[in-house]
Every structure is written in C-alpha cells, then in structure tokens.
Design a protein around this motif. Sequence first.
Motif, PDB file in Angstrom:
ATOM      1  N   VAL A  87       0.859  -1.185   0.000  1.00 22.95           N
ATOM      2  CA  VAL A  87       0.000   0.000   0.000  1.00 22.95           C
ATOM      3  C   VAL A  87       0.893   1.231   0.000  1.00 22.95           C
ATOM      4  O   VAL A  87       1.811   1.341   0.815  1.00 22.95           O
ATOM      5  CB  VAL A  87      -0.937   0.017   1.231  1.00 22.95           C
ATOM      6  CG1 VAL A  87      -1.712   1.317   1.301  1.00 22.95           C
ATOM      7  CG2 VAL A  87      -1.879  -1.170   1.191  1.00 22.95           C
ATOM      8  N   GLN A  88       0.626   2.142  -0.926  1.00 21.13           N
ATOM      9  CA  GLN A  88       1.369   3.398  -0.983  1.00 21.13           C
ATOM     10  C   GLN A  88       0.541   4.480  -0.311  1.00 21.13           C
ATOM     11  O   GLN A  88      -0.571   4.766  -0.719  1.00 21.13           O
ATOM     12  CB  GLN A  88       1.672   3.803  -2.417  1.00 21.13           C
ATOM     13  CG  GLN A  88       2.392   5.143  -2.489  1.00 21.13           C
ATOM     14  CD  GLN A  88       2.798   5.503  -3.906  1.00 21.13           C
ATOM     15  OE1 GLN A  88       3.156   4.644  -4.692  1.00 21.13           O
ATOM     16  NE2 GLN A  88       2.720   6.776  -4.219  1.00 21.13           N
ATOM     17  N   VAL A  89       1.105   5.054   0.743  1.00 23.59           N
ATOM     18  CA  VAL A  89       0.478   6.159   1.456  1.00 23.59           C
ATOM     19  C   VAL A  89       1.222   7.420   1.054  1.00 23.59           C
ATOM     20  O   VAL A  89       2.452   7.453   1.090  1.00 23.59           O
ATOM     21  CB  VAL A  89       0.561   5.955   2.983  1.00 23.59           C
ATOM     22  CG1 VAL A  89      -0.047   7.135   3.718  1.00 23.59           C
ATOM     23  CG2 VAL A  89      -0.115   4.659   3.385  1.00 23.59           C
ATOM     24  N   SER A  90       0.468   8.451   0.651  1.00 24.80           N
ATOM     25  CA  SER A  90       1.128   9.694   0.254  1.00 24.80           C
ATOM     26  C   SER A  90       0.369  10.893   0.800  1.00 24.80           C
ATOM     27  O   SER A  90      -0.843  10.848   0.982  1.00 24.80           O
ATOM     28  CB  SER A  90       1.216   9.787  -1.269  1.00 24.80           C
ATOM     29  OG  SER A  90      -0.073   9.816  -1.837  1.00 24.80           O
ATOM     30  N   VAL A  91       1.127  11.939   1.075  1.00 26.29           N
ATOM     31  CA  VAL A  91       0.565  13.201   1.530  1.00 26.29           C
ATOM     32  C   VAL A  91       1.169  14.300   0.662  1.00 26.29           C
ATOM     33  O   VAL A  91       2.358  14.591   0.758  1.00 26.29           O
ATOM     34  CB  VAL A  91       0.891  13.463   3.020  1.00 26.29           C
ATOM     35  CG1 VAL A  91       0.346  14.809   3.454  1.00 26.29           C
ATOM     36  CG2 VAL A  91       0.343  12.348   3.894  1.00 26.29           C
ATOM     37  N   ALA A  92       0.349  14.873  -0.211  1.00 23.53           N
ATOM     38  CA  ALA A  92       0.774  15.990  -1.054  1.00 23.53           C
ATOM     39  C   ALA A  92       0.234  17.264  -0.415  1.00 23.53           C
ATOM     40  O   ALA A  92      -0.960  17.371  -0.150  1.00 23.53           O
ATOM     41  CB  ALA A  92       0.234  15.836  -2.468  1.00 23.53           C
ATOM     42  N   ALA A  93       1.107  18.220  -0.144  1.00 25.43           N
ATOM     43  CA  ALA A  93       0.704  19.446   0.554  1.00 25.43           C
ATOM     44  C   ALA A  93       1.192  20.671  -0.199  1.00 25.43           C
ATOM     45  O   ALA A  93       2.354  20.761  -0.581  1.00 25.43           O
ATOM     46  CB  ALA A  93       1.256  19.437   1.975  1.00 25.43           C
ATOM     47  N   ARG A  94       0.270  21.608  -0.367  1.00 24.71           N
ATOM     48  CA  ARG A  94       0.584  22.874  -1.044  1.00 24.71           C
ATOM     49  C   ARG A  94       0.049  24.026  -0.201  1.00 24.71           C
ATOM     50  O   ARG A  94      -0.912  23.875   0.542  1.00 24.71           O
ATOM     51  CB  ARG A  94      -0.036  22.901  -2.428  1.00 24.71           C
ATOM     52  CG  ARG A  94       0.436  21.743  -3.291  1.00 24.71           C
ATOM     53  CD  ARG A  94       0.065  21.966  -4.741  1.00 24.71           C
ATOM     54  NE  ARG A  94       0.625  20.938  -5.584  1.00 24.71           N
ATOM     55  CZ  ARG A  94       1.889  20.855  -5.980  1.00 24.71           C
ATOM     56  NH1 ARG A  94       2.745  21.769  -5.602  1.00 24.71           N
ATOM     57  NH2 ARG A  94       2.301  19.882  -6.760  1.00 24.71           N
ATOM     58  N   ASP A  95       0.693  25.181  -0.391  1.00 22.89           N
ATOM     59  CA  ASP A  95       0.223  26.353   0.347  1.00 22.89           C
ATOM     60  C   ASP A  95      -0.950  26.988  -0.383  1.00 22.89           C
ATOM     61  O   ASP A  95      -1.437  26.471  -1.389  1.00 22.89           O
ATOM     62  CB  ASP A  95       1.365  27.344   0.586  1.00 22.89           C
ATOM     63  CG  ASP A  95       1.930  27.930  -0.703  1.00 22.89           C
ATOM     64  OD1 ASP A  95       1.318  27.755  -1.777  1.00 22.89           O
ATOM     65  OD2 ASP A  95       3.003  28.562  -0.632  1.00 22.89           O
ATOM     66  N   ARG A  96      -1.378  28.122   0.112  1.00 28.89           N
ATOM     67  CA  ARG A  96      -2.543  28.819  -0.446  1.00 28.89           C
ATOM     68  C   ARG A  96      -2.399  29.128  -1.937  1.00 28.89           C
ATOM     69  O   ARG A  96      -3.352  29.087  -2.697  1.00 28.89           O
ATOM     70  CB  ARG A  96      -2.767  30.114   0.337  1.00 28.89           C
ATOM     71  CG  ARG A  96      -3.998  30.873  -0.032  1.00 28.89           C
ATOM     72  CD  ARG A  96      -4.116  32.178   0.732  1.00 28.89           C
ATOM     73  NE  ARG A  96      -3.888  32.069   2.157  1.00 28.89           N
ATOM     74  CZ  ARG A  96      -4.830  31.789   3.061  1.00 28.89           C
ATOM     75  NH1 ARG A  96      -6.054  31.585   2.671  1.00 28.89           N
ATOM     76  NH2 ARG A  96      -4.541  31.723   4.338  1.00 28.89           N
ATOM     77  N   SER A  97      -1.168  29.406  -2.380  1.00 33.16           N
ATOM     78  CA  SER A  97      -0.952  29.769  -3.789  1.00 33.16           C
ATOM     79  C   SER A  97      -0.581  28.569  -4.659  1.00 33.16           C
ATOM     80  O   SER A  97      -0.269  28.736  -5.829  1.00 33.16           O
ATOM     81  CB  SER A  97       0.111  30.862  -3.885  1.00 33.16           C
ATOM     82  OG  SER A  97       1.313  30.413  -3.315  1.00 33.16           O
ATOM     83  N   GLY A  98      -0.586  27.356  -4.088  1.00 32.98           N
ATOM     84  CA  GLY A  98      -0.335  26.160  -4.882  1.00 32.98           C
ATOM     85  C   GLY A  98       1.101  25.677  -4.896  1.00 32.98           C
ATOM     86  O   GLY A  98       1.419  24.720  -5.593  1.00 32.98           O
ATOM     87  N   ARG A  99       1.992  26.339  -4.159  1.00 35.53           N
ATOM     88  CA  ARG A  99       3.394  25.901  -4.092  1.00 35.53           C
ATOM     89  C   ARG A  99       3.553  24.812  -3.036  1.00 35.53           C
ATOM     90  O   ARG A  99       2.862  24.840  -2.022  1.00 35.53           O
ATOM     91  CB  ARG A  99       4.296  27.086  -3.758  1.00 35.53           C
ATOM     92  CG  ARG A  99       4.380  28.119  -4.875  1.00 35.53           C
ATOM     93  CD  ARG A  99       5.366  29.212  -4.513  1.00 35.53           C
ATOM     94  NE  ARG A  99       5.034  29.842  -3.245  1.00 35.53           N
ATOM     95  CZ  ARG A  99       4.431  31.021  -3.120  1.00 35.53           C
ATOM     96  NH1 ARG A  99       4.130  31.716  -4.173  1.00 35.53           N
ATOM     97  NH2 ARG A  99       4.154  31.513  -1.932  1.00 35.53           N
ATOM     98  N   PRO A 100       4.474  23.869  -3.249  1.00 39.11           N
ATOM     99  CA  PRO A 100       4.693  22.818  -2.242  1.00 39.11           C
ATOM    100  C   PRO A 100       5.107  23.433  -0.908  1.00 39.11           C
ATOM    101  O   PRO A 100       5.877  24.390  -0.860  1.00 39.11           O
ATOM    102  CB  PRO A 100       5.836  21.990  -2.832  1.00 39.11           C
ATOM    103  CG  PRO A 100       5.775  22.252  -4.306  1.00 39.11           C
ATOM    104  CD  PRO A 100       5.282  23.666  -4.455  1.00 39.11           C
ATOM    105  N   LEU A 101       4.574  22.876   0.170  1.00 42.49           N
ATOM    106  CA  LEU A 101       4.896  23.363   1.512  1.00 42.49           C
ATOM    107  C   LEU A 101       6.301  22.940   1.904  1.00 42.49           C
ATOM    108  O   LEU A 101       6.718  21.818   1.645  1.00 42.49           O
ATOM    109  CB  LEU A 101       3.913  22.790   2.532  1.00 42.49           C
ATOM    110  CG  LEU A 101       2.561  23.460   2.607  1.00 42.49           C
ATOM    111  CD1 LEU A 101       1.642  22.694   3.536  1.00 42.49           C
ATOM    112  CD2 LEU A 101       2.690  24.893   3.085  1.00 42.49           C
TER     113      LEU A 101
END
Length: 166
Positions: A87-101
């Motif tokens: 199982v692949q668990v992933s967390v993709a996170a971006r700030d308000r303007s869409g840039r990676p956190l």
Amino acid sequence: MTHAASIPRRRLTGWHVLSILLTFFGTVAAADAVLIYSAVRSWTGAETTSAYRAGQLYNGELAQAQAQAALGWQVEPRAERRPDDTVQVSVAARDRSGRPLTGVTWSAVLQRPTAQRDDRVVTLRQGAYAHVAIMSDLAPGQWDLVVEGSRNGERAYRSKTRLVLR
C-alpha cells in the motif's frame, strides 16, 4: 367404534400453512426489529474514552481547526493498494498559492475504526511531489488515515480521512 375414531380430523390446508409461515416469520422480523432499534439507539458513536475530557478540550480543538483553515493549505492524503499487494500512502501538501509546503514535518497513522490493535504508524519520506510511504501486510477493509503536519514543533494541521483498501 373406538374413542379415537369419534374425534373429527382437521385437514391441513394451504391457508393453514400460509398463516403458520406468516406468524413464524413475522415473529422473527419483529424480534430483529426490536434488537436493531436497541443496538442503534444504544450506540452513541462516541470515539473517546472520556466524554468529559473531550468536552474540556473542545474549545482548544475548535481554535486549532480555525487556525488550520486560515492557513489555506491544500493537503491530499491518499492510500492505494499497488499490484504487488503493498500500500502506498502519500501526503501531497501545497500552500494557499499552490506551491509545495516547506518547513513542515508530516506524520501519519493508519487506524482501524473498529480495533486499535491493528493501528499502524506510517513513516513518511520526502518524495518528488509528496511525502510517501510503502507499507506491506495491510489487510483490506476500512481504515482511517490520520495525518498531522507540524511546524516549529507545534501541530499546524490535522486531518482524518476514511479509506477503503481493497
């Protein structure tokens, strides 16, 4: 003539059989309805061992939720079974303007809604576009993916997502 021969015999007709079947299944259905009503009414849905303590912490949780919403982060937690049965668990996170956190430490736990003994801590590693973990020996069924993001040692983000792994 004997005494047994003088008693008139009753015939078992289709109407008798129908009334016996309807009475039997009606009794079973009524008992099931009472048990289902009792089960649904008696389960509160509470996920805490101490409602009193949870009530005391409610205002703090509410303030954290408001602060989290004000950040405007776009977080996408996912868990997918791969062809090799991992199982692949992933967390993709971006700030308000869409840039990676950046500057955020992510942690995750896969929890079984019904049994804490099956809970699994997920060790996330930074990938190209997301924090990723590959897990083996994860049973199919419902899981809750609890994701937390910390910045400067303080929790800034928390989410709980219900998943169904096949």
